[in-house]
Design a protein around this motif. Structure first.
Motif, short mmCIF file in Angstrom:
data_model
loop_
_atom_site.label_atom_id
_atom_site.label_comp_id
_atom_site.label_asym_id
_atom_site.label_seq_id
_atom_site.Cartn_x
_atom_site.Cartn_y
_atom_site.Cartn_z
N ALA A 182 0.85 -1.20 0.00
CA ALA A 182 0.00 0.00 0.00
C ALA A 182 0.88 1.24 0.00
O ALA A 182 2.06 1.19 0.34
N GLY A 183 0.26 2.37 -0.38
CA GLY A 183 0.94 3.64 -0.23
C GLY A 183 1.10 4.41 -1.52
O GLY A 183 0.43 4.17 -2.53
N ARG A 184 2.00 5.34 -1.47
CA ARG A 184 2.28 6.22 -2.60
C ARG A 184 3.79 6.41 -2.69
O ARG A 184 4.45 6.64 -1.68
N TYR A 185 4.33 6.30 -3.88
CA TYR A 185 5.77 6.42 -4.04
C TYR A 185 6.09 6.95 -5.43
O TYR A 185 5.22 7.00 -6.32
N PRO A 186 7.33 7.37 -5.66
CA PRO A 186 7.66 7.99 -6.94
C PRO A 186 7.54 7.01 -8.11
O PRO A 186 8.15 5.94 -8.10
N LEU A 187 6.72 7.38 -9.08
CA LEU A 187 6.70 6.66 -10.34
C LEU A 187 7.82 7.15 -11.23
O LEU A 187 8.32 6.43 -12.09
N LEU A 188 8.20 8.40 -11.02
CA LEU A 188 9.24 9.03 -11.84
C LEU A 188 10.05 9.96 -10.95
O LEU A 188 9.48 10.72 -10.17
N GLN A 189 11.36 9.88 -11.07
CA GLN A 189 12.27 10.82 -10.39
C GLN A 189 13.09 11.51 -11.45
O GLN A 189 13.66 10.87 -12.33
N SER A 190 13.15 12.83 -11.37
CA SER A 190 13.80 13.61 -12.43
C SER A 190 14.76 14.64 -11.87
O SER A 190 14.43 15.37 -10.93
N ALA A 191 15.91 14.74 -12.50
CA ALA A 191 16.89 15.76 -12.13
C ALA A 191 16.42 17.15 -12.53
O ALA A 191 17.03 18.15 -12.13
N TYR A 192 15.33 17.24 -13.30
CA TYR A 192 14.82 18.54 -13.74
C TYR A 192 14.47 19.43 -12.55
O TYR A 192 14.66 20.63 -12.58
N GLY A 193 13.93 18.82 -11.49
CA GLY A 193 13.56 19.59 -10.31
C GLY A 193 12.12 20.05 -10.35
O GLY A 193 11.32 19.61 -11.18
N SER A 194 11.77 20.93 -9.46
CA SER A 194 10.39 21.36 -9.27
C SER A 194 9.78 21.94 -10.55
O SER A 194 10.43 22.65 -11.31
N LEU A 195 8.49 21.63 -10.76
CA LEU A 195 7.75 22.20 -11.88
C LEU A 195 7.19 23.58 -11.55
O LEU A 195 6.71 24.30 -12.43
N THR A 196 7.21 23.94 -10.26
CA THR A 196 6.68 25.24 -9.84
C THR A 196 7.80 26.05 -9.21
O THR A 196 8.74 25.50 -8.64
N GLU A 197 7.67 27.34 -9.27
CA GLU A 197 8.69 28.21 -8.69
C GLU A 197 8.75 28.09 -7.18
O GLU A 197 9.80 28.24 -6.56
#
Length: 824
Positions: free
Chosen positions: A694-709
């Motif tokens: 059960a739970g929630r975990y990263p499906l994708l990890q990206s070096a891009y960083g945050s999508l929001t400021e």
């Protein structure tokens, strides 16, 4: 500076021949199975042999990908496929599965192995581990910067292969579960559905749209301009991505990088004008909203993504002056000719019109071609004319493609020719006189074999030529062959093979013909090793309930609702490291088992932070650490026990055995395993096994960083990626600044309670680090209560608890799919 290898992709035999013809030093391709590009045309058995022979004829090396995760039932087929490649003369295999790699090192030690980028090797520690395991080369993660590569090269003798051109994944390859959990097509199995290329809305914590577009779609990588500096880093192989691409793509990219590498070797790199011309050619054939230098070239964040165009549209054709029902008026920024192609887009990137150009008008006069700066009128089939702005692209350049087609068919310069004449006198040693096309004088060689008269079938010239002609993988081709003997003689094939090897060594000091192990010996050895993996006597223990957390508050909450084991994710969240010694003492005093866990990616500049946190937890009394990447085995210097977390991608017996022999005392299995596959593994080796329930975990990890400021740190009110189909993906950020895209629908296997209890598992894991307080407390309580009931001899499943779980997701669309069971 050493001249690096230029490595080209080949999705089929025609592309392989193109790569060889235009100047690749090596090619890589996949077979029909176990290749990380399952939807490429790929190579059948006959094409593999033909491709290897063609490449070797011109001194080009061949590497085959066997880089998907393997399940137990596939091991036999994989071993057979590997031997077929070995027998055909492949120069190396590109491998992801560490268990298979270890087996091959033991049973086919003369077959070189390259570590796939799917292994996510991104630092010196990982490179050193692969070197110690016998890998000749490693393909580094695309996220590595030039500084990272420099450090890795200085620390490890292993050859480094680096992507220099082609498609970029938003997430770290090998650790991405997004396609698997969204559409059932596993990227780790070569079947990625490319959810990153789809359209998304980014919603803020108030569910307001912040941005819309292809928000996870990376531009294609192009480093032609940066190549001179890359050649200073000690890279052994420069790799072009593109096994799904066609001949024109192969020809344009290989040709451009061949020119730049050769120019750099003379200390006269291509001029800026020449570079621009080559980049423009490559972009015309394929680009995705333009090119980026990527992490390798230090590109700025805003230059990494192509949010408006997720696939090839060509290059800007010019400025659209007018759009009418039957015509377009365009001021050209590029030359244009009949037979070229175009595509017209609206301001949002939607296609309005496109096709091949069969008419061009300048001032109402029909012309065959137009130059840059001309104002041209083109026929149009636009059915509905929206307001501007408009964007027009030249999607196809007829003359360029024809020119590349001519290059594709140009046969490479021939190899040096060897003329070999054998002198066979009965009772005397066999001698050979050899003349090479690049030498002025012949060389005479004498073999130890004493020539014998033929008792039955004599050795004739045809047999001699057949054995001497096996020069693939060398810089030679066979020319004239002669056999001078006064009578019928017998010369064994093994002697002719030895003469061939001695000949090549005499001229090039390179050995070309390894003594191959037989198929029977290889398979017998491999199966014997598999049979030695000890079976497990299933005891069906009562599983512990492990919960991963990011903070002391989450740990106390999980403990209060029934967790037996707290796993501290040391880099899960962007907030400062929240743990104190008193937090650990409190958990241990409560009788709770406590472990540490690092995420799968710790880049070189993050290593000090990671090391300090892991070391600190060990000093405070945490005795077990979960590792998520091969580079983290060094944590055994601080911890009594090491275990493996799910990013290690354990999916078969031989990989499980590899990790236990490497010192791990337990493993969390891959979430890409079905219930039957888990049952198969849980019968192996007396190793404590754990699965995520059960739970929630990263499906994708990206070096891009945050999508929001503002960043993405609030678990109760996260930023969310909203897909057109209705799926939602909360976004978070770890302490190293990486973007984490999480599963929106909670994972829950509660409905499969009977199946869970039927498996011989030591631990159930709830991924809690990215849950809200309500989600965490409810999931822990429900699963803990189920285990308590089971221990007391009562039914574990309880309908009212299933209803409570459903209540967690009642407001999240789609309502009829509140939970995901993954592939369980």
């Amino acid at each position: 500076m050493n001249k690096p290898e230029l490595l080209a992709p080949a999705g089929d035999l025609s592309c392989l021949q193109t790569a060889v013809n235009v100047g690749a030093d090596a090619v890589y391709f996949g077979g029909q199975a176990f290749s990380a590009r399952a939807y490429a045309k790929n190579f059948g058995p006959e094409e593999i042999r033909a491709g290897i022979d063609y490449a070797h004829r011109y001194g080009v090396k061949t590497y085959c990908t066997v880089n998907t995760l393997l399940f137990n039932h596939e091991l036999s087929q994989a071993l057979e496929a590997v031997y077929d490649l070995y027998e055909a003369g492949v120069d190396a295999l590109i491998i992801q599965d560490l268990g298979l790699a270890t087996l091959l090192r033991q049973e086919l030690p003369d077959l070189p192995l390259h570590g796939s980028t799917q292994m996510v090797v991104h630092n010196a520690a990982g490179a050193l581990q692969l070197h110690e395991l016998g890998f000749e080369r490693v393909v580094l993660a695309r996220e590595c910067t030039t500084e990272d590569i420099k450090k890795i090269h200085q620390a490890s003798p292993i050859e480094l292969e680096v992507f220099i051109h082609g498609a970029l994944c938003m997430g770290y390859s090998g650790n991405c579960l997004m396609s698997s959990f969204c559409g059932g097509r596993s990227g780790n199995r070569g079947a990625c559905a490319q959810p990153c290329r789809q359209n998304y809305q980014l919603l803020d914590d108030q569910a307001q749209v912040v941005e819309e577009g292809h928000l996870l779609s990376m531009k294609d990588l192009c480093t032609l301009k940066e190549l001179p500096s890359l050649l200073q880093l000690g890279i052994s192989s420069l790799k072009i991505e593109g096994r799904m691409k066609k001949e024109a793509y192969i020809a344009s990219t290989v040709s451009a990088y061949r020119k730049q590498i050769d120019a750099c070797m003379t200390h006269q790199p291509l001029t800026s004008q020449e570079v621009s011309r080559e980049i423009n050619k490559m972009a015309q054939i394929y680009n995705r909203g333009g090119f980026t230098q990527g992490y390798l070239g230090g590109a700025e964040k805003e230059d990494l993504l192509s949010t408006r165009l997720a696939n090839h549209k060509g290059i800007p054709l010019g400025q659209v002056k007018k759009v009418e029902k039957n015509r377009l008026l365009v001021s050209l920024a590029q030359p244009l000719a009949l037979g070229d192609g175009y595509v017209l887009l609206d301001g949002e990137g939607a296609v309005l019109d496109g096709g091949y150009i069969n008419k061009i008008f300048i001032r109402q006069e029909a012309v065959r071609k137009a130059k840059k700066g001309d104002l041209v009128e083109l026929p149009s089939q636009v059915k509905k004319i929206p307001g501007g702005p408009y964007h027009i692209f030249k999607s196809y350049d007829n003359q360029l493609v024809k020119g590349l087609a001519r290059e594709e068919k140009q046969i490479p310069a021939g190899k040096d020719r060897l003329d070999i004449y054998l002198y066979a006198t009965v009772g005397a040693p066999l001698t050979a006189q050899v003349m090479a096309s690049d030498q002025e004088l012949p060389v005479t060689l004498e073999d130890e074999y004493i020539v014998q008269a033929a008792n039955r079938q004599a050795t004739d010239l045809e047999v001699v030529r057949k054995q001497l002609d096996r020069l693939g993988g060398t810089r030679f081709i066979l020319g004239e062959v002669g056999l001078e003997a006064g009578e019928d003689v017998f010369i064994p094939a093994s002697v002719l093979n030895r003469v061939r090897r001695l000949t090549v060594e005499a001229f090039s000091e390179e050995e070309t013909d390894r003594e191959k192990r037989s198929r029977e010996a290889f398979l017998e050895g491999a199966y014997t090793r598999l049979d030695r993996i000890p079976p497990q006597v299933k005891t069906w223990p009562l599983p512990d309930l492990a919960v991963t957390v990011a903070s002391p508050d989450q740990a106390q909450l999980a403990l209060a609702w029934g967790a037996h084991h707290i796993i501290i994710k040391v880099s899960a969240q962007a907030a400062p490291f929240p743990w104190k010694e008193a937090d650990i003492v409190s958990l241990l005093a409560a009788g709770c088992q406590v472990s540490a866990e690092e995420g799968p990616i710790v880049m070189p500049d993050q290593q000090k932070i990671s090391t300090n946190r892991l070391h600190q937890l060990a000093q405070w009394g945490v005795s077990t650490c979960y590792i998520s990447n091969i580079s983290q085995l060094a944590a055994k210097q601080w911890y009594e026990n090491l275990r493996g977390s799910y990013p290690l991608n354990v999916t078969n017996d031989v990989t499980l055995s590899f990790w236990t022999q490497a010192g791990l005392s337990g493993l969390t299995l891959s979430p890409e395993l079905s219930r039957e596959q888990i049952d198969d593994l849980s019968a192996i080796g007396n190793v404590p096994l754990e699965i995520i329930v059960a739970g929630r975990y990263p499906l994708l990890q990206s070096a891009y960083g945050s999508l929001t400021e503002a960043g993405q740190t609030d678990l109760d009110h996260p930023a969310v990626l909203h897909q057109a189909k209705g799926s939602q993906f909360p976004c978070s950020e770890n302490s190293y600044g990486d973007l984490l895209v999480l599963n929106g629908r909670l994972l829950s296997l509660y409905e499969h309670m009977d199946d869970l209890l039927a498996l011989s598992l030591d631990s159930w894991r709830i991924e809690g680090a990215y849950l809200s307080q309500a989600e965490l407390s409810t999931l822990v309580e429900v699963f803990a209560d189920a285990l308590t009931r089971y221990a007391q001899g009562e039914p574990a499943f309880k309908a009212t608890d299933a209803d409570r779980l459903a209540g967690l997701m009642k407001d999240t669309p789609p309502a009829d799919e509140q939970f995901t069971q993954g592939v369980f």
